[in-house]
Scaffold this motif. Structure first.
Motif, PDB file in Angstrom:
ATOM      1  N   TYR A 197      46.997 -13.366  -8.434  1.00  0.00           N
ATOM      2  CA  TYR A 197      47.220 -13.566  -6.999  1.00  0.00           C
ATOM      3  C   TYR A 197      48.197 -12.485  -6.558  1.00  0.00           C
ATOM      4  O   TYR A 197      48.969 -11.965  -7.353  1.00  0.00           O
ATOM      5  CB  TYR A 197      47.827 -14.941  -6.725  1.00  0.00           C
ATOM      6  N   ALA A 198      48.161 -12.192  -5.268  1.00  0.00           N
ATOM      7  CA  ALA A 198      48.884 -11.018  -4.755  1.00  0.00           C
ATOM      8  C   ALA A 198      50.352 -11.302  -4.425  1.00  0.00           C
ATOM      9  O   ALA A 198      50.761 -12.444  -4.271  1.00  0.00           O
ATOM     10  CB  ALA A 198      48.169 -10.518  -3.511  1.00  0.00           C
ATOM     11  N   ASN A 199      51.133 -10.196  -4.297  1.00  0.00           N
ATOM     12  CA  ASN A 199      52.420 -10.255  -3.607  1.00  0.00           C
ATOM     13  C   ASN A 199      52.117 -10.544  -2.146  1.00  0.00           C
ATOM     14  O   ASN A 199      51.223  -9.915  -1.576  1.00  0.00           O
ATOM     15  CB  ASN A 199      53.097  -8.873  -3.585  1.00  0.00           C
ATOM     16  N   VAL A 200      52.856 -11.447  -1.548  1.00  0.00           N
ATOM     17  CA  VAL A 200      52.673 -11.709  -0.115  1.00  0.00           C
ATOM     18  C   VAL A 200      54.004 -11.489   0.589  1.00  0.00           C
ATOM     19  O   VAL A 200      55.012 -12.088   0.220  1.00  0.00           O
ATOM     20  CB  VAL A 200      52.207 -13.166   0.128  1.00  0.00           C
TER      21      VAL A 200
ATOM     22  N   TYR B 184      49.550  -5.718  -5.254  1.00  0.00           N
ATOM     23  CA  TYR B 184      49.640  -6.167  -6.655  1.00  0.00           C
ATOM     24  C   TYR B 184      50.716  -5.426  -7.430  1.00  0.00           C
ATOM     25  O   TYR B 184      50.704  -5.382  -8.641  1.00  0.00           O
ATOM     26  CB  TYR B 184      48.286  -5.987  -7.361  1.00  0.00           C
ATOM     27  N   ASP B 185      51.620  -4.776  -6.688  1.00  0.00           N
ATOM     28  CA  ASP B 185      52.606  -3.927  -7.339  1.00  0.00           C
ATOM     29  C   ASP B 185      53.856  -3.948  -6.463  1.00  0.00           C
ATOM     30  O   ASP B 185      53.762  -3.804  -5.240  1.00  0.00           O
ATOM     31  CB  ASP B 185      51.990  -2.508  -7.406  1.00  0.00           C
ATOM     32  N   GLU B 186      55.005  -4.125  -7.098  1.00  0.00           N
ATOM     33  CA  GLU B 186      56.282  -4.198  -6.378  1.00  0.00           C
ATOM     34  C   GLU B 186      56.518  -2.934  -5.560  1.00  0.00           C
ATOM     35  O   GLU B 186      56.931  -2.989  -4.409  1.00  0.00           O
ATOM     36  CB  GLU B 186      57.403  -4.368  -7.414  1.00  0.00           C
TER      37      GLU B 186
ATOM     38  N   GLU C 232      62.726 -12.980   4.002  1.00  0.00           N
ATOM     39  CA  GLU C 232      63.574 -12.753   2.836  1.00  0.00           C
ATOM     40  C   GLU C 232      62.826 -12.915   1.524  1.00  0.00           C
ATOM     41  O   GLU C 232      62.952 -12.140   0.599  1.00  0.00           O
ATOM     42  CB  GLU C 232      64.684 -13.799   2.879  1.00  0.00           C
ATOM     43  N   GLU C 233      62.037 -13.976   1.452  1.00  0.00           N
ATOM     44  CA  GLU C 233      61.427 -14.315   0.167  1.00  0.00           C
ATOM     45  C   GLU C 233      59.990 -13.851   0.104  1.00  0.00           C
ATOM     46  O   GLU C 233      59.136 -14.323   0.832  1.00  0.00           O
ATOM     47  CB  GLU C 233      61.489 -15.832  -0.046  1.00  0.00           C
ATOM     48  N   ARG C 234      59.729 -12.955  -0.807  1.00  0.00           N
ATOM     49  CA  ARG C 234      58.364 -12.549  -1.081  1.00  0.00           C
ATOM     50  C   ARG C 234      57.717 -13.613  -1.974  1.00  0.00           C
ATOM     51  O   ARG C 234      58.349 -14.103  -2.894  1.00  0.00           O
ATOM     52  CB  ARG C 234      58.415 -11.211  -1.814  1.00  0.00           C
ATOM     53  N   THR C 235      56.464 -14.017  -1.649  1.00  0.00           N
ATOM     54  CA  THR C 235      55.730 -14.794  -2.648  1.00  0.00           C
ATOM     55  C   THR C 235      55.216 -13.767  -3.635  1.00  0.00           C
ATOM     56  O   THR C 235      54.364 -12.945  -3.303  1.00  0.00           O
ATOM     57  CB  THR C 235      54.552 -15.564  -2.022  1.00  0.00           C
TER      58      THR C 235
ATOM     59  N   GLY D 153      48.162 -15.547  -1.904  1.00  0.00           N
ATOM     60  CA  GLY D 153      49.399 -15.716  -2.643  1.00  0.00           C
ATOM     61  C   GLY D 153      49.407 -17.104  -3.278  1.00  0.00           C
ATOM     62  O   GLY D 153      48.677 -17.995  -2.845  1.00  0.00           O
ATOM     63  N   GLU D 154      50.199 -17.291  -4.315  1.00  0.00           N
ATOM     64  CA  GLU D 154      50.311 -18.570  -5.034  1.00  0.00           C
ATOM     65  C   GLU D 154      51.744 -18.659  -5.526  1.00  0.00           C
ATOM     66  O   GLU D 154      52.173 -17.765  -6.262  1.00  0.00           O
ATOM     67  CB  GLU D 154      49.383 -18.530  -6.243  1.00  0.00           C
ATOM     68  N   ASP D 155      52.450 -19.695  -5.145  1.00  0.00           N
ATOM     69  CA  ASP D 155      53.845 -19.743  -5.607  1.00  0.00           C
ATOM     70  C   ASP D 155      53.952 -20.226  -7.045  1.00  0.00           C
ATOM     71  O   ASP D 155      55.051 -20.328  -7.587  1.00  0.00           O
ATOM     72  CB  ASP D 155      54.740 -20.509  -4.628  1.00  0.00           C
TER      73      ASP D 155
END
Ligand SMILES: [Zn+2]
Ligand SMILES: [Zn+2]
Length: 439
Positions: A212-215, A292-294, A329-332, A367-369
Protein backbone atom coordinates in the motif's frame (compact mmCIF):
# COMPACT_ATOMS: atom_id res chain seq x y z
CA UNK A 1 -8.80 0.12 -1.11
CA UNK A 2 -8.96 -1.45 -4.50
CA UNK A 3 -6.79 -3.96 -6.23
CA UNK A 4 -5.78 -4.88 -9.67
CA UNK A 5 -5.34 -8.57 -10.13
CA UNK A 6 -1.91 -9.03 -11.62
CA UNK A 7 -1.64 -12.72 -11.83
CA UNK A 8 -4.18 -15.47 -11.62
CA UNK A 9 -1.50 -18.09 -12.03
CA UNK A 10 -0.90 -20.38 -9.10
CA UNK A 11 1.92 -19.32 -6.80
CA UNK A 12 3.01 -22.88 -6.34
CA UNK A 13 1.68 -26.10 -7.64
CA UNK A 14 1.92 -27.65 -4.20
CA UNK A 15 -0.25 -30.64 -3.58
CA UNK A 16 -2.93 -30.11 -0.95
CA UNK A 17 -1.05 -32.10 1.63
CA UNK A 18 -3.09 -32.18 4.77
CA UNK A 19 -2.22 -30.23 7.93
CA UNK A 20 -3.04 -32.45 10.93
CA UNK A 21 -5.63 -29.87 12.06
CA UNK A 22 -7.12 -29.34 8.63
CA UNK A 23 -10.20 -31.49 8.98
CA UNK A 24 -10.94 -30.09 12.43
CA UNK A 25 -10.61 -26.54 11.09
CA UNK A 26 -12.91 -27.26 8.13
CA UNK A 27 -15.47 -28.87 10.40
CA UNK A 28 -15.35 -25.97 12.84
CA UNK A 29 -15.71 -23.36 10.06
CA UNK A 30 -18.74 -25.24 8.66
CA UNK A 31 -20.36 -25.67 12.07
CA UNK A 32 -19.78 -22.05 13.15
CA UNK A 33 -20.69 -20.49 9.81
CA UNK A 34 -24.41 -19.81 10.40
CA UNK A 35 -23.77 -17.92 13.64
CA UNK A 36 -20.82 -16.07 12.05
CA UNK A 37 -22.96 -14.94 9.13
CA UNK A 38 -25.54 -13.68 11.64
CA UNK A 39 -22.78 -11.62 13.32
CA UNK A 40 -21.65 -10.35 9.91
CA UNK A 41 -25.17 -9.27 8.88
CA UNK A 42 -25.66 -7.53 12.22
CA UNK A 43 -22.35 -5.65 11.91
CA UNK A 44 -23.16 -4.76 8.30
CA UNK A 45 -26.56 -3.32 9.23
CA UNK A 46 -25.07 -1.36 12.15
CA UNK A 47 -21.91 0.38 10.89
CA UNK A 48 -19.99 2.83 13.06
CA UNK A 49 -17.57 5.54 11.96
CA UNK A 50 -13.90 5.99 12.88
CA UNK A 51 -13.24 6.15 16.65
CA UNK A 52 -16.99 5.69 17.28
CA UNK A 53 -16.95 1.84 17.08
CA UNK A 54 -18.29 1.22 20.59
CA UNK A 55 -21.06 -1.23 19.70
CA UNK A 56 -18.75 -3.22 17.38
CA UNK A 57 -15.99 -3.25 20.01
CA UNK A 58 -18.53 -4.48 22.58
CA UNK A 59 -19.53 -7.40 20.33
CA UNK A 60 -15.90 -8.41 19.72
CA UNK A 61 -15.02 -8.09 23.39
CA UNK A 62 -18.01 -10.18 24.54
CA UNK A 63 -17.35 -12.90 21.94
CA UNK A 64 -13.66 -13.23 22.77
CA UNK A 65 -14.24 -13.09 26.53
CA UNK A 66 -16.76 -15.90 26.18
CA UNK A 67 -14.08 -17.96 24.39
CA UNK A 68 -11.68 -17.52 27.31
CA UNK A 69 -9.46 -14.70 26.04
CA UNK A 70 -8.25 -12.03 28.47
CA UNK A 71 -9.89 -8.96 26.97
CA UNK A 72 -8.96 -5.29 27.41
CA UNK A 73 -11.23 -2.64 25.95
CA UNK A 74 -10.70 1.05 25.14
CA UNK A 75 -7.11 0.61 23.96
CA UNK A 76 -6.52 3.56 21.60
CA UNK A 77 -10.02 4.94 22.24
CA UNK A 78 -12.29 2.11 21.02
CA UNK A 79 -9.75 -0.67 20.32
CA UNK A 80 -9.98 -4.19 21.77
CA UNK A 81 -7.03 -6.44 22.68
CA UNK A 82 -7.66 -10.11 23.46
CA UNK A 83 -4.85 -12.37 24.66
CA UNK A 84 -4.81 -16.16 24.87
CA UNK A 85 -1.75 -17.87 26.31
CA UNK A 86 -1.46 -21.47 25.19
CA UNK A 87 1.98 -22.65 26.31
CA UNK A 88 5.49 -21.69 25.30
CA UNK A 89 6.18 -20.37 21.84
CA UNK A 90 5.94 -17.34 19.60
CA UNK A 91 3.48 -14.47 19.97
CA UNK A 92 1.27 -13.77 16.99
CA UNK A 93 -0.84 -10.62 16.64
CA UNK A 94 -3.81 -10.71 14.25
CA UNK A 95 -5.40 -7.35 13.46
CA UNK A 96 -8.88 -6.59 12.14
CA UNK A 97 -10.10 -3.03 11.55
CA UNK A 98 -13.63 -2.10 12.65
CA UNK A 99 -14.69 1.24 11.16
CA UNK A 100 -17.19 1.98 8.38
CA UNK A 101 -17.35 4.88 5.92
CA UNK A 102 -19.60 7.95 5.68
CA UNK A 103 -21.36 6.51 2.62
CA UNK A 104 -25.09 5.95 2.04
CA UNK A 105 -25.57 2.28 1.15
CA UNK A 106 -27.30 1.44 -2.14
CA UNK A 107 -26.65 -2.31 -2.39
CA UNK A 108 -30.30 -3.23 -1.87
CA UNK A 109 -29.21 -6.17 0.31
CA UNK A 110 -31.74 -7.33 2.91
CA UNK A 111 -29.17 -6.48 5.61
CA UNK A 112 -28.12 -3.16 4.01
CA UNK A 113 -27.36 -0.31 6.38
CA UNK A 114 -29.88 2.46 6.78
CA UNK A 115 -27.88 3.96 9.58
CA UNK A 116 -27.29 7.63 10.16
CA UNK A 117 -24.72 7.93 12.92
CA UNK A 118 -22.53 10.51 14.60
CA UNK A 119 -19.00 10.99 13.39
CA UNK A 120 -16.21 11.91 15.79
CA UNK A 121 -17.00 15.62 15.31
CA UNK A 122 -20.62 14.98 16.41
CA UNK A 123 -22.05 15.42 12.92
CA UNK A 124 -24.80 13.06 11.64
CA UNK A 125 -23.61 11.00 8.67
CA UNK A 126 -25.00 8.10 6.66
CA UNK A 127 -22.74 5.11 7.28
CA UNK A 128 -21.90 1.93 5.42
CA UNK A 129 -19.39 -0.91 5.63
CA UNK A 130 -18.18 -0.17 2.10
CA UNK A 131 -14.64 -1.40 2.81
CA UNK A 132 -15.67 -4.78 4.28
CA UNK A 133 -14.24 -4.11 7.74
CA UNK A 134 -17.37 -5.89 9.03
CA UNK A 135 -16.08 -9.01 7.26
CA UNK A 136 -12.66 -8.46 8.86
CA UNK A 137 -14.21 -8.32 12.34
CA UNK A 138 -16.34 -11.41 11.67
CA UNK A 139 -13.24 -13.16 10.31
CA UNK A 140 -11.37 -12.34 13.52
CA UNK A 141 -14.14 -13.85 15.65
CA UNK A 142 -14.29 -16.92 13.38
CA UNK A 143 -10.51 -17.34 13.55
CA UNK A 144 -10.67 -17.16 17.35
CA UNK A 145 -13.22 -19.97 17.35
CA UNK A 146 -11.24 -22.24 15.01
CA UNK A 147 -7.94 -21.65 16.80
CA UNK A 148 -9.61 -22.42 20.09
CA UNK A 149 -11.07 -25.64 18.68
CA UNK A 150 -7.58 -26.50 17.36
CA UNK A 151 -5.65 -25.41 20.45
CA UNK A 152 -4.10 -28.86 20.86
CA UNK A 153 -2.28 -28.18 17.57
CA UNK A 154 -0.46 -24.97 18.48
CA UNK A 155 1.62 -23.49 21.24
CA UNK A 156 2.33 -19.84 21.99
CA UNK A 157 0.47 -16.60 22.62
CA UNK A 158 -2.31 -15.31 20.44
CA UNK A 159 -3.11 -11.58 20.50
CA UNK A 160 -6.27 -10.58 18.63
CA UNK A 161 -6.75 -6.89 17.94
CA UNK A 162 -9.90 -5.08 16.82
CA UNK A 163 -8.58 -1.72 15.64
CA UNK A 164 -10.56 1.49 15.30
CA UNK A 165 -10.27 4.30 12.75
CA UNK A 166 -8.36 2.72 9.87
CA UNK A 167 -10.23 4.85 7.35
CA UNK A 168 -8.80 8.05 8.82
CA UNK A 169 -5.33 6.51 9.23
CA UNK A 170 -5.31 7.06 12.98
CA UNK A 171 -6.37 3.85 14.75
CA UNK A 172 -3.15 1.84 14.60
CA UNK A 173 -1.15 4.81 15.92
CA UNK A 174 -3.68 5.30 18.71
CA UNK A 175 -3.42 1.67 19.82
CA UNK A 176 0.39 1.56 19.58
CA UNK A 177 0.57 4.86 21.45
CA UNK A 178 -1.62 3.32 24.14
CA UNK A 179 0.89 0.52 24.74
CA UNK A 180 -0.24 -2.25 22.38
CA UNK A 181 3.34 -3.61 22.09
CA UNK A 182 4.40 -2.81 25.65
CA UNK A 183 1.43 -3.40 27.98
CA UNK A 184 0.52 -6.58 26.09
CA UNK A 185 2.81 -9.38 24.82
CA UNK A 186 5.12 -8.01 22.09
CA UNK A 187 4.39 -9.90 18.88
CA UNK A 188 6.93 -11.81 16.80
CA UNK A 189 4.69 -11.33 13.76
CA UNK A 190 1.68 -9.15 12.93
CA UNK A 191 -0.72 -10.26 10.20
CA UNK A 192 -4.01 -9.00 8.78
CA UNK A 193 -6.23 -9.49 5.78
CA UNK A 194 -8.24 -7.15 3.58
CA UNK A 195 -11.29 -8.17 1.57
CA UNK A 196 -10.96 -6.87 -1.99
CA UNK A 197 -13.84 -6.19 -4.37
CA UNK A 198 -11.58 -6.61 -7.41
CA UNK A 199 -10.89 -10.26 -6.62
CA UNK A 200 -13.23 -13.24 -6.99
CA UNK A 201 -14.88 -14.27 -3.72
CA UNK A 202 -12.75 -16.79 -1.83
CA UNK A 203 -9.56 -15.98 -3.76
CA UNK A 204 -6.43 -15.56 -1.60
CA UNK A 205 -3.62 -13.23 -2.71
CA UNK A 206 -0.28 -12.24 -1.22
CA UNK A 207 2.28 -9.60 -2.18
CA UNK A 208 5.85 -9.13 -0.96
CA UNK A 209 7.37 -5.70 -0.28
CA UNK A 210 5.54 -2.38 -0.89
CA UNK A 211 1.82 -3.21 -0.91
CA UNK A 212 0.00 0.00 0.00
CA UNK A 213 1.19 3.51 -0.74
CA UNK A 214 2.52 6.45 1.27
CA UNK A 215 -0.42 8.81 1.64
CA UNK A 216 0.08 12.54 2.25
CA UNK A 217 -2.66 15.14 2.58
CA UNK A 218 -1.92 18.70 1.51
CA UNK A 219 -4.11 21.83 1.67
CA UNK A 220 -3.38 24.98 -0.33
CA UNK A 221 -5.03 28.28 0.45
CA UNK A 222 -4.54 30.46 -2.64
CA UNK A 223 -4.90 34.08 -1.64
CA UNK A 224 -5.74 36.98 -3.92
CA UNK A 225 -7.18 40.46 -3.80
CA UNK A 226 -10.95 40.38 -4.24
CA UNK A 227 -13.16 42.88 -5.96
CA UNK A 228 -15.88 43.47 -8.52
CA UNK A 229 -16.11 40.94 -11.35
CA UNK A 230 -16.34 43.86 -13.78
CA UNK A 231 -13.02 45.33 -12.62
CA UNK A 232 -10.47 42.47 -12.80
CA UNK A 233 -7.58 44.95 -13.19
CA UNK A 234 -8.14 46.15 -9.63
CA UNK A 235 -7.91 42.61 -8.22
CA UNK A 236 -5.59 39.62 -8.07
CA UNK A 237 -7.89 36.77 -9.05
CA UNK A 238 -7.32 33.60 -6.96
CA UNK A 239 -9.62 31.56 -9.25
CA UNK A 240 -7.42 32.06 -12.30
CA UNK A 241 -4.32 31.56 -10.16
CA UNK A 242 -5.73 28.30 -8.73
CA UNK A 243 -6.45 27.04 -12.23
CA UNK A 244 -2.82 27.75 -13.19
CA UNK A 245 -1.55 26.01 -10.06
CA UNK A 246 -3.77 22.95 -10.70
CA UNK A 247 -2.38 22.59 -14.22
CA UNK A 248 1.21 23.28 -13.18
CA UNK A 249 0.98 20.57 -10.49
CA UNK A 250 0.31 18.03 -13.25
CA UNK A 251 3.90 18.46 -14.41
CA UNK A 252 5.40 17.09 -11.18
CA UNK A 253 4.72 13.44 -11.98
CA UNK A 254 4.89 13.91 -15.77
CA UNK A 255 8.11 16.02 -15.92
CA UNK A 256 10.00 15.81 -12.63
CA UNK A 257 9.94 12.12 -11.74
CA UNK A 258 11.85 9.44 -13.56
CA UNK A 259 9.49 7.65 -15.98
CA UNK A 260 7.98 4.60 -14.33
CA UNK A 261 8.14 6.03 -10.80
CA UNK A 262 4.73 5.37 -9.23
CA UNK A 263 3.23 8.58 -7.83
CA UNK A 264 -0.14 10.33 -7.78
CA UNK A 265 -0.97 14.01 -7.22
CA UNK A 266 -4.75 14.47 -7.10
CA UNK A 267 -6.55 17.73 -6.41
CA UNK A 268 -9.82 16.35 -5.10
CA UNK A 269 -11.42 19.60 -3.99
CA UNK A 270 -11.22 23.19 -5.24
CA UNK A 271 -13.47 25.75 -3.63
CA UNK A 272 -13.74 29.48 -4.33
CA UNK A 273 -16.23 32.25 -4.56
CA UNK A 274 -19.86 32.89 -3.74
CA UNK A 275 -21.32 34.79 -6.72
CA UNK A 276 -20.64 35.31 -10.43
CA UNK A 277 -19.76 38.98 -10.29
CA UNK A 278 -17.47 38.88 -7.29
CA UNK A 279 -13.81 38.03 -7.59
CA UNK A 280 -13.13 36.25 -4.31
CA UNK A 281 -10.19 36.88 -2.04
CA UNK A 282 -9.33 33.22 -1.57
CA UNK A 283 -9.51 29.72 -3.08
CA UNK A 284 -8.94 26.42 -1.28
CA UNK A 285 -7.45 23.27 -2.76
CA UNK A 286 -7.34 19.82 -1.13
CA UNK A 287 -4.80 17.33 -2.41
CA UNK A 288 -4.00 13.70 -1.85
CA UNK A 289 -0.54 12.33 -2.72
CA UNK A 290 0.50 8.69 -3.19
CA UNK A 291 3.95 7.20 -3.59
CA UNK A 292 6.03 4.12 -2.73
CA UNK A 293 9.22 5.85 -1.68
CA UNK A 294 9.98 8.33 1.10
CA UNK A 295 12.17 10.42 -1.19
CA UNK A 296 9.45 10.60 -3.84
CA UNK A 297 6.88 11.56 -1.18
CA UNK A 298 9.12 14.43 0.00
CA UNK A 299 9.83 15.48 -3.60
CA UNK A 300 6.08 15.79 -4.33
CA UNK A 301 5.58 18.05 -1.31
CA UNK A 302 8.60 20.26 -2.07
CA UNK A 303 7.47 20.69 -5.69
CA UNK A 304 3.92 21.58 -4.68
CA UNK A 305 5.26 24.30 -2.36
CA UNK A 306 7.61 25.65 -5.03
CA UNK A 307 4.99 25.67 -7.80
CA UNK A 308 2.29 27.26 -5.64
CA UNK A 309 4.63 29.99 -4.42
CA UNK A 310 6.18 30.91 -7.75
CA UNK A 311 2.97 30.72 -9.78
CA UNK A 312 1.53 33.22 -7.30
CA UNK A 313 4.61 35.45 -7.67
CA UNK A 314 4.20 35.31 -11.46
CA UNK A 315 0.60 36.46 -10.98
CA UNK A 316 1.86 39.51 -9.13
CA UNK A 317 0.97 38.53 -5.57
CA UNK A 318 3.05 40.25 -2.88
CA UNK A 319 5.07 38.24 -0.35
CA UNK A 320 2.40 38.57 2.32
CA UNK A 321 -0.28 37.06 0.05
CA UNK A 322 1.59 33.99 -1.24
CA UNK A 323 -0.32 30.68 -1.02
CA UNK A 324 -0.34 28.91 2.34
CA UNK A 325 0.57 25.24 1.85
CA UNK A 326 -0.20 22.98 4.82
CA UNK A 327 0.97 19.38 4.90
CA UNK A 328 -0.87 17.06 7.32
CA UNK A 329 1.61 16.18 10.03
CA UNK A 330 1.16 12.44 9.88
CA UNK A 331 1.88 10.57 6.71
CA UNK A 332 0.11 7.22 6.38
CA UNK A 333 3.32 5.45 5.50
CA UNK A 334 3.96 2.78 2.94
CA UNK A 335 2.87 -0.73 3.94
CA UNK A 336 5.84 -3.02 3.49
CA UNK A 337 5.00 -6.71 3.61
CA UNK A 338 8.00 -8.50 5.06
CA UNK A 339 9.23 -10.72 2.19
CA UNK A 340 10.23 -13.76 4.28
CA UNK A 341 6.99 -13.71 6.27
CA UNK A 342 4.90 -13.20 3.12
CA UNK A 343 6.60 -16.10 1.35
CA UNK A 344 5.90 -18.26 4.39
CA UNK A 345 2.22 -17.31 4.25
CA UNK A 346 2.02 -17.96 0.49
CA UNK A 347 3.62 -21.39 0.93
CA UNK A 348 1.16 -22.19 3.73
CA UNK A 349 -1.87 -21.12 1.67
CA UNK A 350 -0.66 -23.37 -1.14
CA UNK A 351 -1.23 -26.31 1.23
CA UNK A 352 -4.72 -25.20 2.21
CA UNK A 353 -6.26 -23.83 -1.00
CA UNK A 354 -6.48 -25.16 -4.55
CA UNK A 355 -4.00 -23.51 -6.93
CA UNK A 356 -6.74 -21.74 -8.92
CA UNK A 357 -7.78 -19.83 -5.79
CA UNK A 358 -4.30 -18.40 -5.13
CA UNK A 359 -2.33 -15.57 -6.70
CA UNK A 360 -0.71 -12.23 -6.23
CA UNK A 361 -1.75 -8.60 -6.83
CA UNK A 362 -0.14 -5.33 -7.83
CA UNK A 363 0.65 -2.75 -5.12
CA UNK A 364 -2.39 -0.58 -4.36
CA UNK A 365 -2.26 3.23 -4.40
CA UNK A 366 -4.50 3.16 -1.35
CA UNK A 367 -3.14 3.76 2.09
CA UNK A 368 -3.40 1.30 5.02
CA UNK A 369 -2.46 2.17 8.56
CA UNK A 370 -1.51 -1.49 9.07
CA UNK A 371 1.93 -0.16 8.05
CA UNK A 372 2.31 1.31 11.56
CA UNK A 373 2.66 -2.12 13.22
CA UNK A 374 5.96 -2.65 11.40
CA UNK A 375 7.36 0.80 12.10
CA UNK A 376 7.86 0.81 15.87
CA UNK A 377 11.30 0.35 17.40
CA UNK A 378 10.46 -3.36 17.74
CA UNK A 379 10.69 -3.72 13.94
CA UNK A 380 8.13 -6.52 13.93
CA UNK A 381 7.75 -8.26 10.54
CA UNK A 382 4.24 -7.61 9.20
CA UNK A 383 2.19 -8.90 6.28
CA UNK A 384 -1.33 -8.20 5.05
CA UNK A 385 -2.96 -10.45 2.46
CA UNK A 386 -6.13 -10.21 0.37
CA UNK A 387 -9.31 -12.25 0.24
CA UNK A 388 -11.52 -11.82 -2.79
CA UNK A 389 -15.07 -10.64 -2.11
CA UNK A 390 -16.96 -10.30 -5.40
CA UNK A 391 -19.02 -12.88 -7.29
CA UNK A 392 -16.63 -14.31 -9.95
CA UNK A 393 -19.47 -14.31 -12.53
CA UNK A 394 -20.06 -10.61 -11.96
CA UNK A 395 -16.33 -9.86 -12.34
CA UNK A 396 -16.15 -11.90 -15.57
CA UNK A 397 -19.29 -10.24 -16.99
CA UNK A 398 -17.86 -6.80 -16.16
CA UNK A 399 -14.59 -7.68 -17.87
CA UNK A 400 -16.44 -8.94 -20.98
CA UNK A 401 -18.55 -5.78 -21.17
CA UNK A 402 -15.56 -3.52 -20.44
CA UNK A 403 -17.45 -2.18 -17.42
CA UNK A 404 -16.13 -1.40 -13.97
CA UNK A 405 -17.64 -3.64 -11.30
CA UNK A 406 -18.35 -1.88 -7.96
CA UNK A 407 -15.58 -2.40 -5.44
CA UNK A 408 -14.33 -1.14 -2.07
CA UNK A 409 -15.67 2.28 -0.98
CA UNK A 410 -18.55 2.07 -3.51
CA UNK A 411 -22.13 2.52 -2.24
CA UNK A 412 -23.05 -0.47 -4.44
CA UNK A 413 -20.46 -2.94 -3.14
CA UNK A 414 -20.53 -5.54 -0.40
CA UNK A 415 -18.78 -8.91 -0.42
CA UNK A 416 -20.56 -12.21 -1.02
CA UNK A 417 -20.60 -13.40 2.61
CA UNK A 418 -20.13 -17.18 2.55
CA UNK A 419 -17.10 -17.72 0.27
CA UNK A 420 -15.48 -14.52 1.57
CA UNK A 421 -15.87 -15.30 5.27
CA UNK A 422 -14.97 -18.98 4.92
CA UNK A 423 -11.79 -18.19 2.95
CA UNK A 424 -10.90 -15.41 5.42
CA UNK A 425 -11.20 -17.67 8.44
CA UNK A 426 -9.49 -20.65 6.81
CA UNK A 427 -6.57 -18.55 5.52
CA UNK A 428 -6.11 -16.70 8.81
CA UNK A 429 -6.28 -19.95 10.81
CA UNK A 430 -3.79 -21.63 8.45
CA UNK A 431 -1.44 -18.64 8.81
CA UNK A 432 -1.72 -18.73 12.61
CA UNK A 433 -1.06 -22.49 12.80
CA UNK A 434 2.07 -21.89 10.70
CA UNK A 435 3.39 -18.92 12.71
CA UNK A 436 2.60 -20.18 16.21
CA UNK A 437 4.59 -23.06 17.70
CA UNK A 438 3.72 -26.71 17.17
CA UNK A 439 2.61 -29.02 19.94
ZN1 LIG B 1 -11.19 1.58 3.08
ZN1 LIG C 1 -10.23 -1.00 4.37
Amino acid sequence: MKLRLALLLPLAAAALSAHPARELVERTVAAEYPSLEAIYRDLHANPELSFMETRTAGIVAAELRRLGFTVTEKVGHTGVVAVLENGAGPTLLIRADMDALPVKEDTGLPYASRAVVKDIAGKDQPAMHACAHDAHVTGLIGTARTLLAARAHWSGTLVLVAQPAEEIGAGARAMLGDGLFTKFPTPDHVIALHVGGDLPAGFVATLEGPSYANVDSVDIVVRGIGGHGARPHSTRDPVVLSAQIVLALQTIVARELKPGTPAVVTIGALHAGTKRNIIPAEARLELTLRSYDEEVANHLIASIKRIAEHTARAAGLPDDLLPVVTVAEERTPLTYNDPALTRRLAATFAHWFPANQLGTVEPATYGEDFSQYGRTTHRVPISIFWIGGTDPEQLAAGRRAGKLVPSNHSNFWAPVPEPTLKASITAMTAAALELLGRK
